[in-house]
Scaffold this motif. Structure first.
Motif, PDB file in Angstrom:
ATOM      1  N   LEU A   1      25.956   9.658 -41.383  1.00 60.69           N
ATOM      2  CA  LEU A   1      25.826   9.423 -43.548  1.00 60.69           C
ATOM      3  C   LEU A   1      24.654   8.685 -43.903  1.00 60.69           C
ATOM      4  O   LEU A   1      24.762   6.726 -43.414  1.00 60.69           O
ATOM      5  CB  LEU A   1      27.076   8.592 -43.952  1.00 60.69           C
ATOM      6  CG  LEU A   1      26.996   9.440 -44.910  1.00 60.69           C
ATOM      7  CD1 LEU A   1      26.575  10.162 -46.345  1.00 60.69           C
ATOM      8  CD2 LEU A   1      28.288   7.987 -45.764  1.00 60.69           C
ATOM      9  N   VAL A   2      23.638   8.857 -44.523  1.00 64.32           N
ATOM     10  CA  VAL A   2      22.813   7.463 -45.199  1.00 64.32           C
ATOM     11  C   VAL A   2      23.480   7.167 -46.230  1.00 64.32           C
ATOM     12  O   VAL A   2      23.336   7.934 -47.082  1.00 64.32           O
ATOM     13  CB  VAL A   2      21.071   8.168 -44.752  1.00 64.32           C
ATOM     14  CG1 VAL A   2      20.365   7.143 -45.917  1.00 64.32           C
ATOM     15  CG2 VAL A   2      21.187   8.180 -43.973  1.00 64.32           C
ATOM     16  N   LEU A   3      23.678   5.649 -46.941  1.00 60.34           N
ATOM     17  CA  LEU A   3      23.761   5.810 -48.350  1.00 60.34           C
ATOM     18  C   LEU A   3      22.856   4.655 -48.335  1.00 60.34           C
ATOM     19  O   LEU A   3      23.285   3.377 -48.221  1.00 60.34           O
ATOM     20  CB  LEU A   3      25.404   4.900 -47.950  1.00 60.34           C
ATOM     21  CG  LEU A   3      26.209   4.351 -49.703  1.00 60.34           C
ATOM     22  CD1 LEU A   3      25.195   5.570 -50.808  1.00 60.34           C
ATOM     23  CD2 LEU A   3      26.770   4.092 -49.382  1.00 60.34           C
TER      24      LEU A   3
ATOM     25  N   GLY B   1      16.948  17.086 -48.387  1.00 56.41           N
ATOM     26  CA  GLY B   1      18.445  17.040 -48.076  1.00 56.41           C
ATOM     27  C   GLY B   1      19.296  15.697 -48.549  1.00 56.41           C
ATOM     28  O   GLY B   1      20.824  15.489 -48.778  1.00 56.41           O
ATOM     29  N   PHE B   2      18.346  15.856 -49.352  1.00 57.31           N
ATOM     30  CA  PHE B   2      19.235  13.968 -50.026  1.00 57.31           C
ATOM     31  C   PHE B   2      19.880  14.610 -51.222  1.00 57.31           C
ATOM     32  O   PHE B   2      18.853  15.008 -52.435  1.00 57.31           O
ATOM     33  CB  PHE B   2      17.620  12.970 -50.428  1.00 57.31           C
ATOM     34  CG  PHE B   2      17.497  12.366 -49.364  1.00 57.31           C
ATOM     35  CD1 PHE B   2      16.138  12.570 -48.108  1.00 57.31           C
ATOM     36  CD2 PHE B   2      17.969  11.261 -48.892  1.00 57.31           C
ATOM     37  CE1 PHE B   2      16.083  11.231 -47.197  1.00 57.31           C
ATOM     38  CE2 PHE B   2      18.344  10.213 -47.458  1.00 57.31           C
ATOM     39  CZ  PHE B   2      17.297  10.495 -46.653  1.00 57.31           C
TER      40      PHE B   2
ATOM     41  N   LEU C   1      21.543   6.635 -53.277  1.00 63.38           N
ATOM     42  CA  LEU C   1      20.651   7.719 -52.924  1.00 63.38           C
ATOM     43  C   LEU C   1      21.581   8.022 -51.065  1.00 63.38           C
ATOM     44  O   LEU C   1      22.195   7.149 -50.633  1.00 63.38           O
ATOM     45  CB  LEU C   1      19.441   7.067 -52.434  1.00 63.38           C
ATOM     46  CG  LEU C   1      18.691   8.411 -51.243  1.00 63.38           C
ATOM     47  CD1 LEU C   1      18.591   9.776 -52.475  1.00 63.38           C
ATOM     48  CD2 LEU C   1      17.867   7.710 -50.624  1.00 63.38           C
ATOM     49  N   THR C   2      22.627   9.780 -51.626  1.00 64.57           N
ATOM     50  CA  THR C   2      23.448   9.804 -49.913  1.00 64.57           C
ATOM     51  C   THR C   2      22.216  11.006 -49.453  1.00 64.57           C
ATOM     52  O   THR C   2      21.658  11.993 -48.906  1.00 64.57           O
ATOM     53  CB  THR C   2      24.526   9.857 -50.620  1.00 64.57           C
ATOM     54  OG1 THR C   2      24.572  11.433 -51.470  1.00 64.57           O
ATOM     55  CG2 THR C   2      25.895   9.131 -50.816  1.00 64.57           C
ATOM     56  N   LYS C   3      22.429  10.680 -48.039  1.00 68.94           N
ATOM     57  CA  LYS C   3      22.728  12.333 -47.174  1.00 68.94           C
ATOM     58  C   LYS C   3      23.232  12.126 -46.160  1.00 68.94           C
ATOM     59  O   LYS C   3      23.626  11.481 -45.008  1.00 68.94           O
ATOM     60  CB  LYS C   3      20.711  12.351 -46.170  1.00 68.94           C
ATOM     61  CG  LYS C   3      20.612  13.291 -45.912  1.00 68.94           C
ATOM     62  CD  LYS C   3      18.934  13.176 -45.086  1.00 68.94           C
ATOM     63  CE  LYS C   3      18.726  14.314 -44.294  1.00 68.94           C
ATOM     64  NZ  LYS C   3      16.964  13.941 -43.944  1.00 68.94           N
ATOM     65  N   PRO C   4      24.273  13.579 -45.931  1.00 67.20           N
ATOM     66  CA  PRO C   4      25.005  13.729 -45.122  1.00 67.20           C
ATOM     67  C   PRO C   4      24.732  13.097 -43.361  1.00 67.20           C
ATOM     68  O   PRO C   4      25.612  13.042 -42.701  1.00 67.20           O
ATOM     69  CB  PRO C   4      25.451  15.537 -45.210  1.00 67.20           C
ATOM     70  CG  PRO C   4      24.595  15.175 -46.456  1.00 67.20           C
ATOM     71  CD  PRO C   4      23.663  15.074 -46.525  1.00 67.20           C
TER      72      PRO C   4
END
Lengths: 115, 112
Positions: free
Chosen positions: A18-20, A62-63, A76-79
């Motif tokens: 996960l990106v946060l 995908g963000f 901001l997130t990206k799974p």
């Protein structure tokens, strides 16, 4: 006056994780909020924007980001991170009353994606 | 559709020299802005314009002039270059309503 705070100048994640990326804003009037991405030696590209229509905003690659007024946040997130997501990310704010003419940026978060 | 075009891409100046950074957009946007980008400081607004003939100062305007005689063009003038003006400069444009600015590819300026 408006301001943006991005917590963490450098964030490192593993590919697939996960990106946060965190962004908090300060604004005395209803804001427009943006996330931009900058790849090395390039200009800035708009990822997504919040303009009061919907609090959960989906962008390119995908963000997505969620506007939380009570927390004055727009994280901001990206799974699932991909190697190609490595770049610098900027959160920015402008005010709706001014029509979005002045954009104030945070200091940026460098995202590193590791194998 | 070219978007926002900046010239030159690279420039080296001597202290005290003057120059103009060019910016043109072909999207008929009302708003245009100039930013400078320095490591660890994000992008800071130098000057902006809400239409032809209308300009205003941003956060870091000292040492820079702008004018906007047409909708398309928004040049940035360095009056007397100083080493503190070594930076990457970005021009951007947008239309009213929170659509988000479109950025040019930047001018990397070094003042020696």
């Amino acid at each position: 006056a408006q301001s943006v705070t991005q917590l963490g100048s450098h964030v490192s994640v593993s590919e697939g994780a996960l990106v946060l990326l965190r962004c908090n804003y300060s604004s005395s009037v209803p804001p427009y909020l943006f996330w931009y991405v900058q790849y090395p030696n390039q200009g800035l590209q708009l990822l997504l924007k919040y303009t009061s229509a919907a609090t959960l905003v989906k962008g390119i690659n995908g963000f997505e980001a969620e506007f939380k007024k009570s927390e004055t946040s727009f994280h901001l997130t990206k799974p699932s991170a991909h190697m190609s997501d490595a770049a610098e990310y900027f959160c920015a704010v402008s005010d709706q009353e001014g029509g979005g003419n002045k954009l104030t940026f945070g200091t940026g978060t460098q995202l590193k994606v590791e194998l | 559709n070219a978007g926002v075009t900046q010239t030159p891409k690279f420039q080296v100046l001597k202290t005290g020299q003057s120059m103009t950074l060019q910016c043109a957009q072909d999207m008929n946007h009302e708003y245009m802005s100039w930013y400078r980008q320095d490591p660890g400081m994000g992008l800071r607004l130098i000057h902006y314009s809400v239409g032809a003939g209308i300009t205003d100062q941003g956060e870091v305007p000292n040492g820079y002039n702008v004018s906007r005689s047409t909708t398309e063009d928004f040049p940035l003038r360095l009056l007397s270059a100083a080493p503190s003006q070594t930076s990457v400069y970005f021009c951007a444009s947008t239309q009213q309503g929170g659509y988000g600015y479109t950025f040019g590819s930047g001018t990397r300026l070094t003042v020696v």
